[in-house]
Design an enzyme around this catalytic site. Sequence first.
Site, PDB file in Angstrom:
ATOM      1  N   PHE A 123      34.143 -19.415  39.657  1.00  0.00           N
ATOM      2  CA  PHE A 123      35.133 -19.685  40.693  1.00  0.00           C
ATOM      3  C   PHE A 123      34.666 -19.242  42.072  1.00  0.00           C
ATOM      4  O   PHE A 123      35.178 -19.720  43.094  1.00  0.00           O
ATOM      5  CB  PHE A 123      36.461 -19.008  40.339  1.00  0.00           C
ATOM      6  CG  PHE A 123      36.546 -17.551  40.688  1.00  0.00           C
ATOM      7  CD1 PHE A 123      37.133 -17.132  41.882  1.00  0.00           C
ATOM      8  CD2 PHE A 123      36.044 -16.583  39.823  1.00  0.00           C
ATOM      9  CE1 PHE A 123      37.210 -15.788  42.200  1.00  0.00           C
ATOM     10  CE2 PHE A 123      36.133 -15.237  40.145  1.00  0.00           C
ATOM     11  CZ  PHE A 123      36.710 -14.839  41.337  1.00  0.00           C
ATOM     12  N   LYS A 124      33.685 -18.335  42.130  1.00  0.00           N
ATOM     13  CA  LYS A 124      33.198 -17.864  43.422  1.00  0.00           C
ATOM     14  C   LYS A 124      32.650 -19.013  44.281  1.00  0.00           C
ATOM     15  O   LYS A 124      32.647 -18.935  45.505  1.00  0.00           O
ATOM     16  CB  LYS A 124      32.109 -16.813  43.225  1.00  0.00           C
ATOM     17  CG  LYS A 124      32.499 -15.622  42.351  1.00  0.00           C
ATOM     18  CD  LYS A 124      33.537 -14.745  42.991  1.00  0.00           C
ATOM     19  CE  LYS A 124      33.979 -13.605  42.100  1.00  0.00           C
ATOM     20  NZ  LYS A 124      33.003 -12.545  41.924  1.00  0.00           N
ATOM     21  N   ASP A 125      32.211 -20.099  43.638  1.00  0.00           N
ATOM     22  CA  ASP A 125      31.705 -21.246  44.390  1.00  0.00           C
ATOM     23  C   ASP A 125      32.779 -21.875  45.274  1.00  0.00           C
ATOM     24  O   ASP A 125      32.464 -22.484  46.296  1.00  0.00           O
ATOM     25  CB  ASP A 125      31.174 -22.325  43.440  1.00  0.00           C
ATOM     26  CG  ASP A 125      29.902 -21.916  42.725  1.00  0.00           C
ATOM     27  OD1 ASP A 125      29.054 -21.266  43.356  1.00  0.00           O
ATOM     28  OD2 ASP A 125      29.758 -22.252  41.535  1.00  0.00           O
ATOM     29  N   MET A 128      32.504 -19.655  48.319  1.00  0.00           N
ATOM     30  CA  MET A 128      31.162 -19.377  48.833  1.00  0.00           C
ATOM     31  C   MET A 128      30.501 -20.609  49.424  1.00  0.00           C
ATOM     32  O   MET A 128      29.767 -20.509  50.420  1.00  0.00           O
ATOM     33  CB  MET A 128      30.295 -18.783  47.725  1.00  0.00           C
ATOM     34  CG  MET A 128      29.202 -17.885  48.248  1.00  0.00           C
ATOM     35  SD  MET A 128      29.831 -16.368  49.000  1.00  0.00           S
ATOM     36  CE  MET A 128      30.276 -15.441  47.540  1.00  0.00           C
ATOM     37  N   THR A 156      29.477 -13.278  42.074  1.00  0.00           N
ATOM     38  CA  THR A 156      29.401 -13.374  43.532  1.00  0.00           C
ATOM     39  C   THR A 156      27.959 -13.568  43.990  1.00  0.00           C
ATOM     40  O   THR A 156      27.683 -14.368  44.897  1.00  0.00           O
ATOM     41  CB  THR A 156      29.985 -12.112  44.193  1.00  0.00           C
ATOM     42  OG1 THR A 156      31.385 -12.074  43.972  1.00  0.00           O
ATOM     43  CG2 THR A 156      29.729 -12.093  45.688  1.00  0.00           C
TER      44      THR A 156
END
Length: 486
Positions: A123-125, A128, A156
């Site tokens: 989900f960090k994408d 980011m 991350t």
Amino acid sequence: MQYVSTRGHATAQTFSHILLGGLAPDGGLYLPAEYPQVSDAELNRWRALSYADLAFEVLRKFATDIPDADLKALTHKTYTADVYRNGRAGEDVEQITPLRVLEEKAGCKLVLQALSNGPTLAFKDMAMQLLGNLFEYTLAKNNAALNIFGATSGDTGSAAEYAMRGKKGIRVFMLSPHKKMSAFQSAQMFSLQDPNIFNIAVEGVFDDCQDMVKAVSNDHAFKAAQKIGTVNSINWARVVAQVVYYFRGYLSATTSNDQKVSFTVPSGNFGNICAGHIARMMGLPIDKLVAATNENDVLDEFFRTGIYRVRKSAETYHTSSPSMDISKASNFERFVYDLIGRDDARLSALFHKVETAGGFDLSGNPGSDGDEFRKIAEYGFQSGRSTHQDRLDTIRDVEKRYGVTIDTHTADGVKVARDYVTPGVTMIVLETALPAKFNETIREALGRDAERPDGFENIEALPQRFDVMAVDVAKVKAYIAGHTGL
């Protein structure tokens, strides 16, 4: 839109000014001076928007100093089906964060929101990829350079490195706990050979890495000289980018604005669920925000008792949901700031007590630091805890019942969410990663390997490049200075 520090001793700033940094100069975290509000008319209009257009509408309320045309171009560059193409078979990649109904019975509905279809399967994408484009845009306008310094418990780091690789004027220095990530997570980061990417494996736990990032951020002379920025979730732009998918989840799961939904969020550093808190403060009709922890249950303890008690490194468990192996939630300060009425002097005193005494107590019991525990329900927060056996059982159950394989962190979310599902309120569990990232536990649970998207078949066999370092702030500063050319 002006941003203020939770500690109260930093000058108010614009979005673009705080974009490239992390901590405020006074050691606090930035928040809007007041939360922008969303009207029913806006929610109705937003229902028909693409994810890129929805992101533009939400972000323009916060990034008021970026021209609309530029911001819209950035969201359309970021949120494309080509970038977020790694979803499961049958998912509509055009939706970016599609919903999948897992359970629906007796008026109760449990839904999975896919947030892990980006280039690093986590989900960090979602934030980011936008951050990489925002950084490049801002640096190009100012003909400037940036050295990103961050810490990761697993996801991350790879999300940041994939978003920043090859970006003009940007270097990335990423700390991670040595030998405490999954083999897939380590390979994603360490196999990158881009000359602007530097991986440092720290002989400690994630909290040691995070403390080193904060120590460097608080050395203002070094930070300025080395042009240090951060992509950890203390970076406001990352948090606000995550607000978008709460709006998308709500709008996809409902047909009118008089309906409510709840969200269960696997939680370690409090950044993901903090974005839900901000969406709720903006007026999104969220009923409950449920924090799901693993054995490192600092947040669950707080939401059950009002006591925030951080753990020492030796007390932090290494679990099968390693991205949540965190005992000091760095984003938690933002919520506490709101909880205590934005009293920056009291906030500073509470977090000074975290550093000196290991925590604080808002239970209202005799000798406590306050009685705000009674107000937590007003913000919709509840919580629960999941163990390794719970993860195995939940992965097996979801696979058997629905033919869906979920990762270990999402399993923590599903396990806890089932305790809070109520009739008439859709419960959305945020999927935090695809199961391929944690294949060791998938194999233990299901007796087979997790499916991998194309291009990830043999990632662990790729050559890896990283440096091992002790927990030593002076050494990491010297490393950064020695590799920036500044």
